[in-house]
Design an enzyme around this catalytic site. Structure first.
Site, PDB file in Angstrom:
ATOM      1  N   ASP A  42      36.968  39.119  29.279  1.00 23.33           N
ATOM      2  CA  ASP A  42      37.473  39.387  27.923  1.00 23.33           C
ATOM      3  C   ASP A  42      38.756  38.598  27.689  1.00 23.33           C
ATOM      4  O   ASP A  42      39.754  38.798  28.375  1.00 23.33           O
ATOM      5  CB  ASP A  42      37.769  40.880  27.780  1.00 23.33           C
ATOM      6  CG  ASP A  42      38.295  41.229  26.386  1.00 23.33           C
ATOM      7  OD1 ASP A  42      37.462  41.484  25.502  1.00 23.33           O
ATOM      8  OD2 ASP A  42      39.526  41.215  26.191  1.00 23.33           O
ATOM      9  N   TYR A  47      45.803  35.708  23.195  1.00 23.34           N
ATOM     10  CA  TYR A  47      46.287  35.799  24.580  1.00 23.34           C
ATOM     11  C   TYR A  47      46.781  34.459  25.118  1.00 23.34           C
ATOM     12  O   TYR A  47      47.418  34.428  26.178  1.00 23.34           O
ATOM     13  CB  TYR A  47      45.197  36.329  25.530  1.00 23.34           C
ATOM     14  CG  TYR A  47      44.660  37.703  25.222  1.00 23.34           C
ATOM     15  CD1 TYR A  47      45.265  38.534  24.274  1.00 23.34           C
ATOM     16  CD2 TYR A  47      43.539  38.188  25.876  1.00 23.34           C
ATOM     17  CE1 TYR A  47      44.754  39.783  23.992  1.00 23.34           C
ATOM     18  CE2 TYR A  47      43.026  39.442  25.601  1.00 23.34           C
ATOM     19  CZ  TYR A  47      43.629  40.232  24.652  1.00 23.34           C
ATOM     20  OH  TYR A  47      43.108  41.477  24.375  1.00 23.34           O
ATOM     21  N   HIS A 105      39.861  40.671  16.004  1.00 26.35           N
ATOM     22  CA  HIS A 105      40.774  41.336  16.947  1.00 26.35           C
ATOM     23  C   HIS A 105      41.443  42.561  16.315  1.00 26.35           C
ATOM     24  O   HIS A 105      41.508  43.627  16.924  1.00 26.35           O
ATOM     25  CB  HIS A 105      41.832  40.318  17.395  1.00 26.35           C
ATOM     26  CG  HIS A 105      42.514  40.660  18.668  1.00 26.35           C
ATOM     27  ND1 HIS A 105      43.050  39.709  19.497  1.00 26.35           N
ATOM     28  CD2 HIS A 105      42.757  41.849  19.287  1.00 26.35           C
ATOM     29  CE1 HIS A 105      43.584  40.299  20.558  1.00 26.35           C
ATOM     30  NE2 HIS A 105      43.428  41.593  20.447  1.00 26.35           N
ATOM     31  N   ILE A 226      37.093  47.352  30.186  1.00 23.63           N
ATOM     32  CA  ILE A 226      37.606  46.027  30.583  1.00 23.63           C
ATOM     33  C   ILE A 226      38.999  46.151  31.195  1.00 23.63           C
ATOM     34  O   ILE A 226      39.970  45.622  30.651  1.00 23.63           O
ATOM     35  CB  ILE A 226      37.598  45.055  29.379  1.00 23.63           C
ATOM     36  CG1 ILE A 226      38.220  45.715  28.129  1.00 23.63           C
ATOM     37  CG2 ILE A 226      36.199  44.551  29.095  1.00 23.63           C
ATOM     38  CD1 ILE A 226      38.536  44.716  27.012  1.00 23.63           C
ATOM     39  N   LYS A 228      42.269  45.352  33.196  1.00 23.86           N
ATOM     40  CA  LYS A 228      42.932  44.117  33.627  1.00 23.86           C
ATOM     41  C   LYS A 228      43.431  44.336  35.054  1.00 23.86           C
ATOM     42  O   LYS A 228      44.031  45.373  35.356  1.00 23.86           O
ATOM     43  CB  LYS A 228      44.095  43.792  32.696  1.00 23.86           C
ATOM     44  CG  LYS A 228      44.947  42.609  33.146  1.00 23.86           C
ATOM     45  CD  LYS A 228      46.282  43.056  33.676  1.00 23.86           C
ATOM     46  CE  LYS A 228      47.140  41.891  34.122  1.00 23.86           C
ATOM     47  NZ  LYS A 228      48.373  42.363  34.800  1.00 23.86           N
ATOM     48  N   ASN A 238      38.401  48.268  41.219  1.00 21.93           N
ATOM     49  CA  ASN A 238      37.808  48.574  39.910  1.00 21.93           C
ATOM     50  C   ASN A 238      36.332  48.197  39.852  1.00 21.93           C
ATOM     51  O   ASN A 238      35.568  48.759  39.069  1.00 21.93           O
ATOM     52  CB  ASN A 238      38.579  47.850  38.802  1.00 21.93           C
ATOM     53  CG  ASN A 238      40.016  48.351  38.693  1.00 21.93           C
ATOM     54  OD1 ASN A 238      40.350  49.391  39.266  1.00 21.93           O
ATOM     55  ND2 ASN A 238      40.852  47.623  37.979  1.00 21.93           N
TER      56      ASN A 238
HETATM   57  N1  LIG Z   1      41.473  44.538  21.429  1.00 23.27           N
HETATM   58  C1  LIG Z   1      42.739  44.842  21.584  1.00 23.27           C
HETATM   59  O1  LIG Z   1      43.511  44.983  20.620  1.00 23.27           O
HETATM   60  C2  LIG Z   1      43.284  45.026  22.972  1.00 23.27           C
HETATM   61  C3  LIG Z   1      44.521  45.655  23.178  1.00 23.27           C
HETATM   62  C4  LIG Z   1      44.964  45.824  24.484  1.00 23.27           C
HETATM   63  C5  LIG Z   1      44.174  45.367  25.550  1.00 23.27           C
HETATM   64  N2  LIG Z   1      42.986  44.734  25.314  1.00 23.27           N
HETATM   65  C6  LIG Z   1      42.134  44.225  26.426  1.00 23.27           C
HETATM   66  O2  LIG Z   1      41.922  45.278  27.359  1.00 23.27           O
HETATM   67  C7  LIG Z   1      42.331  44.850  28.657  1.00 23.27           C
HETATM   68  C8  LIG Z   1      42.791  46.040  29.470  1.00 23.27           C
HETATM   69  O3  LIG Z   1      43.894  46.715  28.877  1.00 23.27           O
HETATM   70  P1  LIG Z   1      45.377  46.640  29.486  1.00 23.27           P
HETATM   71  O4  LIG Z   1      45.480  45.409  30.307  1.00 23.27           O
HETATM   72  O5  LIG Z   1      46.315  46.811  28.363  1.00 23.27           O
HETATM   73  O6  LIG Z   1      45.478  47.971  30.385  1.00 23.27           O
HETATM   74  P2  LIG Z   1      44.693  48.540  31.661  1.00 23.27           P
HETATM   75  O7  LIG Z   1      43.525  47.717  32.008  1.00 23.27           O
HETATM   76  O8  LIG Z   1      44.489  49.996  31.404  1.00 23.27           O
HETATM   77  O9  LIG Z   1      45.803  48.448  32.833  1.00 23.27           O
HETATM   78  C9  LIG Z   1      46.158  47.251  33.451  1.00 23.27           C
HETATM   79  C10 LIG Z   1      47.285  47.570  34.445  1.00 23.27           C
HETATM   80  O10 LIG Z   1      46.800  48.483  35.437  1.00 23.27           O
HETATM   81  C11 LIG Z   1      46.963  47.928  36.736  1.00 23.27           C
HETATM   82  N3  LIG Z   1      45.768  48.261  37.522  1.00 23.27           N
HETATM   83  C12 LIG Z   1      44.558  47.633  37.499  1.00 23.27           C
HETATM   84  N4  LIG Z   1      43.700  48.247  38.326  1.00 23.27           N
HETATM   85  C13 LIG Z   1      44.361  49.282  38.907  1.00 23.27           C
HETATM   86  C14 LIG Z   1      43.997  50.250  39.854  1.00 23.27           C
HETATM   87  N5  LIG Z   1      42.767  50.295  40.374  1.00 23.27           N
HETATM   88  N6  LIG Z   1      44.949  51.162  40.225  1.00 23.27           N
HETATM   89  C15 LIG Z   1      46.193  51.145  39.703  1.00 23.27           C
HETATM   90  N7  LIG Z   1      46.592  50.217  38.779  1.00 23.27           N
HETATM   91  C16 LIG Z   1      45.692  49.303  38.380  1.00 23.27           C
HETATM   92  C17 LIG Z   1      47.090  46.429  36.531  1.00 23.27           C
HETATM   93  O11 LIG Z   1      47.862  45.876  37.595  1.00 23.27           O
HETATM   94  P3  LIG Z   1      47.635  44.384  38.184  1.00 23.27           P
HETATM   95  O12 LIG Z   1      47.278  43.497  37.037  1.00 23.27           O
HETATM   96  O13 LIG Z   1      48.952  44.062  38.810  1.00 23.27           O
HETATM   97  O14 LIG Z   1      46.542  44.438  39.212  1.00 23.27           O
HETATM   98  C18 LIG Z   1      47.798  46.361  35.197  1.00 23.27           C
HETATM   99  O15 LIG Z   1      49.189  46.550  35.369  1.00 23.27           O
HETATM  100  C19 LIG Z   1      43.417  43.803  28.344  1.00 23.27           C
HETATM  101  O16 LIG Z   1      43.726  43.008  29.465  1.00 23.27           O
HETATM  102  C20 LIG Z   1      42.768  43.073  27.208  1.00 23.27           C
HETATM  103  O17 LIG Z   1      41.774  42.170  27.686  1.00 23.27           O
HETATM  104  C21 LIG Z   1      42.523  44.587  24.047  1.00 23.27           C
END
Ligand SMILES: NC(=O)c1ccc[n+]([C@@H]2O[C@H](COP(=O)([O-])OP(=O)(O)OC[C@H]3O[C@@H](n4cnc5c(N)ncnc54)[C@H](OP(=O)(O)O)[C@@H]3O)[C@@H](O)[C@H]2O)c1
Length: 276
Positions: A42, A47, A105, A226, A228, A238
């Site tokens: 994604d 980004y 988006h 999805i 990150k 994950n």
């Molecule tokens: N459409 C939209 O408006 C929108 C908005 C926000 C996000 N998104 C998409 O959604 C994706 C995910 O959301 P997000 O990145 O905001 O939050 P998330 O996936 O909930 O959290 C990511 C964070 O959690 C950590 N993490 C990952 N796996 C873990 C695990 N197993 N245990 C503990 N911590 C863990 C990661 O650390 P590390 O990276 O250091 O491993 C990172 O700091 C984004 O990357 C983006 O692609 C879309």
């Protein structure tokens, strides 16, 4: 892996989120995920990492057709011609002739209407440059407008969704129309690691709170997630959520954690959220 089958698409229920990944870190993290076995990536124009995602996919040596690639149109590119030209630029950066899913988006319509943006996306689909159309951060009313009033086939609505935000209203509207819900911030940006209920369920399965959360998401019909993960340990953890199952009682206990907590709430961009 669970694949979600809708509208002729086969979407891997678990993908890699790439927000805030930049430069060589982004290339490394996407390569790492593909090596682990992820086949759903994604990204977004916003980004500023489409070129890195494209490079990682090219360097992986994997067949393009084996990877589900999603990108999203920037708010500034909603006018008819801009939808088309900016998507062409995305394809060049991603080093591909098509994306599997193109999303609006955010529902910000200052220079263009929803109808105009969707019509341009439909032209791209007709030309084979986009396989499926989707939206993100859409409310119940906007999903209904896109599908019922404007007559577009919408594969997915990508929204913030995790154990602390039920999204019951949007999920119901999407389910009724065969629209997949893709959960962003699925592990509450890592904060689920401290949750006592999720940890207790995890202990019974030999899994972490984050793995339990992701399993709860992908075990729901028509829901993708999805997370990150830049670190290898997190990306691997994950991915290993398909070798156990949550009981109906465990699913209900996690449903019960919702209390309307929203992490992403950008003034002027959100559509007027439904109660969640
Ligand atoms: N459409 C939209 O408006 C929108 C908005 C926000 C996000 N998104 C998409 O959604 C994706 C995910 O959301 P997000 O990145 O905001 O939050 P998330 O996936 O909930 O959290 C990511 C964070 O959690 C950590 N993490 C990952 N796996 C873990 C695990 N197993 N245990 C503990 N911590 C863990 C990661 O650390 P590390 O990276 O250091 O491993 C990172 O700091 C984004 O990357 C983006 O692609 C879309």
């Amino acid at each position: 892996m669970i694949d979600i089958l809708r509208q002729g698409a086969r979407l891997p229920a678990l993908g890699l989120g790439t927000w805030v990944m930049r430069g060589s870190d982004a290339v490394r993290a996407v390569r790492q995920a593909l090596d682990i076995g992820y086949r759903h990536i994604d990204t977004a124009q916003m980004y500023k990492n489409e070129a890195e995602v494209g490079r990682a996919i090219a360097e992986s040596g994997l067949d393009r057709s084996s990877i589900w690639l999603t990108t999203k149109i920037d708010n500034a590119n909603h006018a008819f011609e801009k939808v088309k030209s900016s998507t062409e630029e995305s394809l060049r950066r991603l080093r591909t002739d098509h994306v599997d899913l193109l999303l609006i988006h955010w529902p910000v319509f200052e220079d263009a209407s929803l109808a105009e943006t969707l019509d341009a996306m439909a032209e791209l689909r007709y030309a084979g440059k986009v396989r499926h159309l989707g939206v993100s951060n859409f409310s119940t009313a906007l999903v209904a407008e896109a599908v019922d009033d404007l007559g577009h086939e919408i594969l997915c609505n990508q929204i913030e969704y995790h154990p602390y935000l039920s999204q019951n209203a949007v999920k119901a509207v999407c389910a009724k129309r065969g629209v997949i819900v893709t959960a962003y911030c699925p592990i509450v940006r890592g904060r689920v690691a401290n949750d006592p209920v999720l940890n207790a369920i995890g202990i019974d399965h030999g899994k972490t709170a984050a793995q339990v959360t992701l399993r709860w998401l992908v075990q729901q019909d028509g829901v993708a997630a999805i997370p990150k993960a830049a670190s290898k340990a997190n990306a691997r953890a994950n991915f290993y959520i398909f070798d156990f199952e949550l009981s109906a009682d465990e699913m209900a206990r996690i449903d019960g954690l919702a209390h309307g907590q929203r992490l992403v709430d950008l003034d002027g961009w959100h559509p007027g959220w439904d109660a969640a």
